[in-house]
Design a protein around this motif. Structure first.
Motif, mmCIF file in Angstrom:
data_model
loop_
_atom_site.group_PDB
_atom_site.id
_atom_site.type_symbol
_atom_site.label_atom_id
_atom_site.label_comp_id
_atom_site.label_asym_id
_atom_site.label_seq_id
_atom_site.Cartn_x
_atom_site.Cartn_y
_atom_site.Cartn_z
ATOM 1 N N SER A 1 75.823 60.473 67.193
ATOM 2 C CA SER A 1 75.368 60.307 65.809
ATOM 3 C C SER A 1 73.870 60.046 65.750
ATOM 4 C CB SER A 1 76.127 59.155 65.133
ATOM 5 O OG SER A 1 75.906 57.923 65.798
ATOM 6 N N GLY A 2 73.348 59.284 66.721
ATOM 7 C CA GLY A 2 71.905 59.041 66.755
ATOM 8 C C GLY A 2 71.117 60.305 67.028
ATOM 9 N N ALA A 3 71.624 61.142 67.956
ATOM 10 C CA ALA A 3 70.931 62.394 68.272
ATOM 11 C C ALA A 3 70.973 63.360 67.101
ATOM 12 C CB ALA A 3 71.556 63.032 69.512
ATOM 13 N N SER A 4 72.124 63.478 66.447
ATOM 14 C CA SER A 4 72.227 64.388 65.301
ATOM 15 C C SER A 4 71.342 63.917 64.144
ATOM 16 C CB SER A 4 73.686 64.507 64.850
ATOM 17 O OG SER A 4 74.173 63.264 64.381
ATOM 18 N N PHE A 5 71.264 62.594 63.956
ATOM 19 C CA PHE A 5 70.375 62.048 62.931
ATOM 20 C C PHE A 5 68.926 62.391 63.258
ATOM 21 C CE2 PHE A 5 67.649 58.673 61.261
ATOM 22 C CZ PHE A 5 68.032 58.634 59.923
ATOM 23 N N GLY A 6 68.541 62.220 64.505
ATOM 24 C CA GLY A 6 67.166 62.509 64.898
ATOM 25 C C GLY A 6 66.808 63.977 64.741
ATOM 26 N N VAL A 7 67.718 64.875 65.132
ATOM 27 C CA VAL A 7 67.464 66.312 65.019
ATOM 28 C C VAL A 7 67.306 66.718 63.563
ATOM 29 C CG1 VAL A 7 68.531 68.583 65.313
ATOM 30 C CG2 VAL A 7 68.571 66.941 67.192
ATOM 31 N N ALA A 8 68.225 66.261 62.716
ATOM 32 C CA ALA A 8 68.181 66.640 61.308
ATOM 33 C C ALA A 8 66.930 66.112 60.617
ATOM 34 C CB ALA A 8 69.437 66.130 60.600
ATOM 35 N N GLN A 9 66.599 64.861 60.879
ATOM 36 C CA GLN A 9 65.439 64.271 60.193
ATOM 37 C C GLN A 9 64.135 64.860 60.693
ATOM 38 O OE1 GLN A 9 66.373 62.691 57.544
ATOM 39 N NE2 GLN A 9 68.451 62.904 58.381
ATOM 40 N N ALA A 10 64.098 65.291 61.949
ATOM 41 C CA ALA A 10 62.892 65.940 62.465
ATOM 42 C C ALA A 10 62.652 67.259 61.735
ATOM 43 C CB ALA A 10 63.037 66.178 63.962
ATOM 44 N N ILE A 11 63.727 67.988 61.446
ATOM 45 C CA ILE A 11 63.585 69.244 60.705
ATOM 46 C C ILE A 11 63.176 68.976 59.263
ATOM 47 C CG2 ILE A 11 64.859 71.245 59.828
ATOM 48 C CD1 ILE A 11 66.573 71.119 62.366
ATOM 49 N N LEU A 12 63.805 67.993 58.632
ATOM 50 C CA LEU A 12 63.532 67.697 57.222
ATOM 51 C C LEU A 12 62.165 67.058 57.003
ATOM 52 C CD1 LEU A 12 67.026 66.342 56.129
ATOM 53 C CD2 LEU A 12 66.035 68.593 55.662
ATOM 54 N N TYR B 1 69.260 74.431 56.204
ATOM 55 C CA TYR B 1 69.682 74.880 54.868
ATOM 56 C C TYR B 1 69.086 73.975 53.787
ATOM 57 C CZ TYR B 1 72.698 76.195 50.966
ATOM 58 O OH TYR B 1 73.164 76.618 49.743
ATOM 59 N N THR B 2 69.143 72.659 54.012
ATOM 60 C CA THR B 2 68.558 71.725 53.052
ATOM 61 C C THR B 2 67.054 71.935 52.947
ATOM 62 O OG1 THR B 2 70.266 70.084 53.577
ATOM 63 C CG2 THR B 2 68.289 69.271 52.487
ATOM 64 N N TYR B 3 66.406 72.214 54.065
ATOM 65 C CA TYR B 3 64.965 72.469 54.097
ATOM 66 C C TYR B 3 64.610 73.691 53.242
ATOM 67 C CZ TYR B 3 60.323 73.349 56.086
ATOM 68 O OH TYR B 3 58.978 73.555 56.261
ATOM 69 N N ASP B 4 65.414 74.757 53.388
ATOM 70 C CA ASP B 4 65.109 76.008 52.692
ATOM 71 C C ASP B 4 65.455 75.954 51.208
ATOM 72 O OD1 ASP B 4 64.239 77.120 55.064
ATOM 73 O OD2 ASP B 4 66.210 77.960 55.555
ATOM 74 N N GLY C 1 58.962 66.638 53.971
ATOM 75 C CA GLY C 1 58.610 65.307 53.499
ATOM 76 C C GLY C 1 59.792 64.486 53.066
ATOM 77 N N ILE C 2 61.007 64.909 53.434
ATOM 78 C CA ILE C 2 62.202 64.151 53.034
ATOM 79 C C ILE C 2 62.962 63.626 54.249
ATOM 80 C CG2 ILE C 2 62.505 65.350 50.845
ATOM 81 C CD1 ILE C 2 64.617 67.103 52.187
ATOM 82 N N GLY C 3 62.332 63.679 55.412
ATOM 83 C CA GLY C 3 62.959 63.128 56.607
ATOM 84 C C GLY C 3 63.033 61.608 56.530
ATOM 85 N N LEU C 4 64.105 61.046 57.021
ATOM 86 C CA LEU C 4 64.330 59.610 56.942
ATOM 87 C C LEU C 4 64.143 58.950 58.302
ATOM 88 C CD1 LEU C 4 67.580 59.592 54.753
ATOM 89 C CD2 LEU C 4 65.206 59.369 53.982
ATOM 90 N N SER C 5 63.938 57.653 58.261
ATOM 91 C CA SER C 5 63.889 56.828 59.459
ATOM 92 C C SER C 5 65.162 56.002 59.542
ATOM 93 C CB SER C 5 62.659 55.912 59.430
ATOM 94 O OG SER C 5 62.740 54.933 60.450
ATOM 95 N N ILE C 6 65.515 55.601 60.744
ATOM 96 C CA ILE C 6 66.723 54.794 60.923
ATOM 97 C C ILE C 6 66.584 53.442 60.238
ATOM 98 C CG2 ILE C 6 65.970 53.691 63.060
ATOM 99 C CD1 ILE C 6 69.516 54.975 62.255
ATOM 100 N N THR C 7 65.348 53.042 59.950
ATOM 101 C CA THR C 7 65.115 51.756 59.282
ATOM 102 C C THR C 7 65.177 51.864 57.760
ATOM 103 O OG1 THR C 7 62.712 52.130 59.357
ATOM 104 C CG2 THR C 7 63.690 50.916 61.187
ATOM 105 N N ASP C 8 65.310 53.072 57.219
ATOM 106 C CA ASP C 8 65.427 53.232 55.773
ATOM 107 C C ASP C 8 66.748 52.648 55.291
ATOM 108 O OD1 ASP C 8 62.982 54.453 55.370
ATOM 109 O OD2 ASP C 8 63.755 56.455 55.777
#
Length: 280
Positions: A143-154, A59-62, A158-165
């Motif tokens: 939480s790590g898996a959900s973060f990874g899935v969401a950021q891979a889509i985003l 949804y955020t992507y679209d 160009g708005i996907g984040l890294s865990i180091t951000d």
């Protein structure tokens, strides 16, 4: 005539070595995984959280509108673990925490456990430590898996984040540690109530419904709200302060971590006190 001398009788408890605390931990580990529902609940419930994270990210992507005023950072984090994810954690962790206690009372296994281990507090402390370890690992995995899935889509936007951000690890850690806090609250209520349905319902009421009665309108109400686990998780999830709800009495990150710690320690302390007094 010789006199027959009888040796003094030796009780079984005198010959058997006392159970070491690591033996209690091992026993509680086995008992936890012997519950048929434990494995299924811990394996199936993350699927719902991951589906919600993927849907939120899509949804955020679209609907993302790039611009200088866009709050993409917080939106990207919120897509990873939303209120729905927190609700699932409360239900799963809190319910499991209550069930590991009331399940023993319902089956009668608690009589065997208390007869084998005279130190009731050591027995319950071992149960609490095993539960905390399992739910902490589960929380970080989910939480790590959900973060990874969401950021891979985003990342396609160009708005996907890294865990180091900045703030990303705090966001993931807050969601992860919310699980053992809820589990220990459930454990405490299970010791207090000792009825399966009543313990689980009480856990849901304390974790989910009580925060709805307190807002930031008044100082006293805000103080109570900030002292609740759900509100503490919501504060830890806010990284971009522009997206934080306007409040005259805002909570701090430090107070949120303190709330997690106090609820965990207080839950264990109350449970230890109750089981020591009630079961002797």
């Amino acid at each position: 005539m010789s006199t027959l001398t009888l040796a003094p009788a030796t009780s079984v408890t005198d010959t058997e070595p006392r159970a070491r605390f690591r033996d209690l931990l091992a026993a509680e580990w086995i008992k936890l995984w012997s519950l048929r529902a434990t494995l299924w609940v811990l394996l199936l419930s993350p699927a719902l959280i991951l589906v919600v994270a993927a849907r939120n990210a899509s949804y955020t992507y679209d609907h993302f509108d790039p611009g200088p005023a866009a709050h993409y950072y917080q939106s990207a984090l919120n897509s990873s673990f939303s209120v729905i994810g927190a609700d699932v954690v409360m239900l799963v962790a809190g319910g499991l925490g209550a069930f590991v206690v009331v399940g023993e009372y319902a089956s009668g296994l608690i009589r065997t456990s208390l007869a084998a281990v005279p130190d009731r507090r050591a027995l319950l402390l071992a149960k609490a430590l095993v539960l905390t370890a399992v739910m902490t690992g589960w929380g970080f995995a989910v939480s790590g898996a959900s973060f990874g899935v969401a950021q891979a889509i985003l990342s396609g936007r160009g708005i996907g984040l890294s865990i180091t951000d900045p703030g990303a690890f705090r966001f993931v850690a807050g969601a992860a540690l919310f699980a053992p806090v809820c589990a220990l609250v459930g454990l405490c209520l299970g010791v207090l109530i000792r009825h399966t349905a009543a313990s689980i319902v009480s856990t849901i009421l304390v974790l989910f419904f009580v925060p709805a009665f307190f807002t930031d309108t008044y100082h006293w109400s805000a103080d109570i709200a900030h002292a609740l686990p759900f509100t503490a998780w919501r504060r830890l999830s806010v990284v971009d302060l522009r997206d934080q709800l306007v409040s005259a009495y805002p909570a701090t990150v430090a107070s949120a971590w303190i709330t997690f710690a106090v609820w965990s320690l207080a839950s264990v302390a109350i449970a230890l006190l109750v089981i020591q007094r009630r079961d002797h």
